[in-house]
Design a protein around this motif. Structure first.
Motif, mmCIF file in Angstrom:
data_model
loop_
_atom_site.group_PDB
_atom_site.id
_atom_site.type_symbol
_atom_site.label_atom_id
_atom_site.label_comp_id
_atom_site.label_asym_id
_atom_site.label_seq_id
_atom_site.Cartn_x
_atom_site.Cartn_y
_atom_site.Cartn_z
ATOM 1 N N LYS A 1 0.647 -1.211 0.252
ATOM 2 C CA LYS A 1 -0.014 -0.035 -0.138
ATOM 3 C C LYS A 1 1.053 1.033 0.120
ATOM 4 O O LYS A 1 1.965 1.423 0.774
ATOM 5 C CB LYS A 1 -0.797 -0.029 1.100
ATOM 6 N N LEU A 2 0.721 2.194 -0.902
ATOM 7 C CA LEU A 2 1.511 3.264 -0.988
ATOM 8 C C LEU A 2 1.213 4.187 0.215
ATOM 9 O O LEU A 2 -0.074 4.864 0.014
ATOM 10 C CB LEU A 2 1.244 4.169 -2.414
ATOM 11 N N LEU A 3 2.187 4.702 0.876
ATOM 12 C CA LEU A 3 1.763 5.668 1.955
ATOM 13 C C LEU A 3 1.379 7.135 1.386
ATOM 14 O O LEU A 3 1.932 7.427 0.156
ATOM 15 C CB LEU A 3 2.670 5.585 3.047
ATOM 16 N N THR A 4 1.018 7.872 2.269
ATOM 17 C CA THR A 4 0.634 9.167 1.860
ATOM 18 C C THR A 4 1.415 10.352 2.666
ATOM 19 O O THR A 4 1.481 11.464 2.150
ATOM 20 C CB THR A 4 -0.946 9.572 1.943
ATOM 21 N N ASN A 5 1.892 10.085 3.629
ATOM 22 C CA ASN A 5 2.571 10.791 4.707
ATOM 23 C C ASN A 5 3.973 11.110 4.433
ATOM 24 O O ASN A 5 4.862 10.700 5.467
ATOM 25 C CB ASN A 5 2.353 10.422 5.987
ATOM 26 N N TRP A 6 4.270 11.322 2.999
ATOM 27 C CA TRP A 6 5.909 11.292 2.799
ATOM 28 C C TRP A 6 5.987 12.470 1.840
ATOM 29 O O TRP A 6 5.117 12.966 1.019
ATOM 30 C CB TRP A 6 6.230 10.010 2.084
ATOM 31 N N ASP A 7 6.911 13.235 1.620
ATOM 32 C CA ASP A 7 7.372 14.099 0.660
ATOM 33 C C ASP A 7 8.887 13.945 -0.120
ATOM 34 O O ASP A 7 9.580 13.458 0.484
ATOM 35 C CB ASP A 7 7.474 15.587 1.125
ATOM 36 N N LEU A 8 9.024 14.439 -1.338
ATOM 37 C CA LEU A 8 10.172 14.383 -2.111
ATOM 38 C C LEU A 8 11.083 15.471 -1.229
ATOM 39 O O LEU A 8 10.619 16.737 -1.505
ATOM 40 C CB LEU A 8 10.239 14.663 -3.360
ATOM 41 N N PRO A 9 12.251 15.077 -0.901
ATOM 42 C CA PRO A 9 13.150 16.325 -0.537
ATOM 43 C C PRO A 9 13.737 17.284 -1.662
ATOM 44 O O PRO A 9 13.575 16.721 -2.826
ATOM 45 C CB PRO A 9 14.341 15.705 -0.105
ATOM 46 N N ASN A 10 13.981 18.361 -1.488
ATOM 47 C CA ASN A 10 14.367 19.409 -2.543
ATOM 48 C C ASN A 10 15.984 19.671 -2.330
ATOM 49 O O ASN A 10 16.208 20.866 -3.089
ATOM 50 C CB ASN A 10 13.456 20.726 -2.666
ATOM 51 N N ASP A 11 16.770 18.883 -1.712
ATOM 52 C CA ASP A 11 18.028 19.277 -1.393
ATOM 53 C C ASP A 11 18.775 18.374 -2.299
ATOM 54 O O ASP A 11 18.372 17.380 -3.033
ATOM 55 C CB ASP A 11 18.445 19.118 -0.269
ATOM 56 N N GLN A 12 20.189 18.441 -2.377
ATOM 57 C CA GLN A 12 20.997 17.630 -2.944
ATOM 58 C C GLN A 12 21.833 16.564 -2.052
ATOM 59 O O GLN A 12 23.048 16.409 -2.360
ATOM 60 C CB GLN A 12 22.289 18.524 -3.694
ATOM 61 N N VAL A 13 21.085 16.104 -1.435
ATOM 62 C CA VAL A 13 21.748 14.919 -0.412
ATOM 63 C C VAL A 13 20.873 13.648 -0.636
ATOM 64 O O VAL A 13 19.708 13.810 -0.894
ATOM 65 C CB VAL A 13 21.361 15.506 1.056
ATOM 66 N N ARG A 14 21.421 12.483 -0.474
ATOM 67 C CA ARG A 14 20.963 11.204 -0.760
ATOM 68 C C ARG A 14 19.995 11.031 0.441
ATOM 69 O O ARG A 14 20.288 11.326 1.672
ATOM 70 C CB ARG A 14 21.845 10.164 -0.879
ATOM 71 N N HIS A 15 18.658 10.712 0.229
ATOM 72 C CA HIS A 15 17.761 10.205 1.199
ATOM 73 C C HIS A 15 17.095 8.892 0.737
ATOM 74 O O HIS A 15 17.069 8.588 0.002
ATOM 75 C CB HIS A 15 16.673 11.257 1.193
ATOM 76 N N GLU A 16 16.722 8.363 2.049
ATOM 77 C CA GLU A 16 15.849 6.983 1.885
ATOM 78 C C GLU A 16 14.613 7.347 2.981
ATOM 79 O O GLU A 16 14.703 7.552 3.897
ATOM 80 C CB GLU A 16 16.737 5.787 2.484
ATOM 81 N N ILE A 17 13.541 6.967 1.945
ATOM 82 C CA ILE A 17 12.110 7.154 2.516
ATOM 83 C C ILE A 17 11.278 6.271 2.516
ATOM 84 O O ILE A 17 11.231 5.393 1.331
ATOM 85 C CB ILE A 17 11.566 8.251 1.864
ATOM 86 N N LYS A 18 10.747 5.726 3.624
ATOM 87 C CA LYS A 18 9.603 4.593 3.535
ATOM 88 C C LYS A 18 8.485 5.160 2.943
ATOM 89 O O LYS A 18 7.511 6.227 3.348
ATOM 90 C CB LYS A 18 9.482 3.954 5.045
ATOM 91 N N ILE A 19 7.838 4.434 1.831
ATOM 92 C CA ILE A 19 6.668 4.981 0.995
ATOM 93 C C ILE A 19 5.440 3.984 1.047
ATOM 94 O O ILE A 19 4.442 4.232 0.450
ATOM 95 C CB ILE A 19 7.069 5.506 -0.248
ATOM 96 N N GLY A 20 5.906 2.677 1.523
ATOM 97 C CA GLY A 20 4.716 1.788 1.195
ATOM 98 C C GLY A 20 5.114 0.644 2.454
ATOM 99 O O GLY A 20 6.245 0.284 2.706
ATOM 100 N N GLU A 21 3.979 -0.106 2.582
ATOM 101 C CA GLU A 21 3.905 -1.105 3.449
ATOM 102 C C GLU A 21 3.064 -2.374 2.873
ATOM 103 O O GLU A 21 2.259 -2.207 2.184
ATOM 104 C CB GLU A 21 3.291 -0.666 4.880
ATOM 105 N N ARG A 22 3.359 -3.606 3.465
ATOM 106 C CA ARG A 22 2.657 -4.633 2.921
ATOM 107 C C ARG A 22 1.347 -4.642 3.202
ATOM 108 O O ARG A 22 0.618 -4.351 4.501
ATOM 109 C CB ARG A 22 3.298 -5.851 3.843
ATOM 110 N N GLY A 23 0.255 -4.884 2.427
ATOM 111 C CA GLY A 23 -1.295 -4.474 2.260
ATOM 112 C C GLY A 23 -1.610 -5.818 3.111
ATOM 113 O O GLY A 23 -1.242 -6.996 3.299
ATOM 114 N N LYS A 24 -2.637 -5.449 3.752
ATOM 115 C CA LYS A 24 -3.502 -6.506 4.793
ATOM 116 C C LYS A 24 -4.510 -7.399 3.907
ATOM 117 O O LYS A 24 -4.895 -6.701 2.944
ATOM 118 C CB LYS A 24 -3.991 -5.834 5.801
ATOM 119 N N GLY A 25 -4.805 -8.385 4.356
ATOM 120 C CA GLY A 25 -5.870 -9.411 3.697
ATOM 121 C C GLY A 25 -5.153 -10.222 3.101
ATOM 122 O O GLY A 25 -4.080 -10.568 2.758
#
Length: 214
Positions: free
Chosen positions: A190-214
């Motif tokens: 499931k794609l999460l909604t509470n994340w944003d793309l950073p606008n700097d020139q630094v490497r980032h790692e962001i959690k954007i999805g979780e295993r769906g239920k069911g």
């Protein structure tokens, strides 16, 4: 002695099998060169790549020429056209592997430049690394160069987005593009909604999805 010889022969045989069909892949924003064999990652090396005004070319290529201890002939951007022979002052280092006219994978006399976008478009490596790579690949080895600042990876039942510095200022990173990249994972996560793309020139790692239920 006979046993040692047999072991040595077996090791050389399996090494040949491992490197049966190598392919070089470089994603420019990562500043890494990776070697795959039949789709499996087998080696990776840090590299220096082209600047934002002398870019490393993107595309599908093949190694067309190899040379040990090359002589460097200055190009049109240099006033002094005196060739530089092999040795510690040679900008090409100890090996040259050409993949496109005028562009090659080579060593360097500036080790401190590795993992920075500072070259004239070529792919620079530490001399020890390029000497190893030189023995592992041959003429006709595929070389794939891409430019991807957004990379998705599965880890711990989640999807993580790696955002890399946009060193060529392509400005093509967007949440819409992330959504496109996410489509192959949509059945499992499931794609999460509470994340944003950073606008700097630094490497980032962001959690954007979780295993769906069911």
């Amino acid at each position: 002695m006979r046993i040692l010889m047999m072991v040595a022969l077996l090791l050389s045989y399996f090494q040949a099998v491992v490197w049966a069909s190598p392919e070089i892949r470089i994603n420019i924003p990562e500043l890494m060169l990776r070697v795959y064999d039949n789709g499996k990652l087998v080696k990776e090396y840090p590299v220096a790549l082209g600047t934002s005004y002398e870019k490393t070319p993107v595309g599908n290529y093949k190694i067309s020429y190899k040379e040990q201890n090359p002589t460097w002939i200055p190009g049109s951007g240099f006033s002094d056209k005196t060739p530089v022979p092999p040795g510690p002052d040679n900008p090409l280092g100890s090996r040259w592997m050409e993949f496109s006219p005028g562009y090659g994978i080579h060593g360097t006399n500036k080790d401190w430049d590795i993992q920075y976008p500072v070259s004239g478009g070529c792919i620079r490596m530490h001399n020890t690394d390029v000497e190893e790579l030189y023995e592992l690949v041959d003429v006709e080895t595929p070389v794939t160069v891409t430019y991807q600042t957004l990379i998705l990876k599965e880890r711990n039942k989640s999807i993580y987005l790696t955002v890399l510095p946009d060193i060529y200022h392509n400005n093509d990173a967007s949440k819409a593009k992330v959504s496109e990249l996410f489509k192959p994972y949509a059945k499992k996560y499931k794609l999460l909604t509470n994340w944003d793309l950073p606008n700097d020139q630094v490497r980032h790692e962001i959690k954007i999805g979780e295993r769906g239920k069911g």
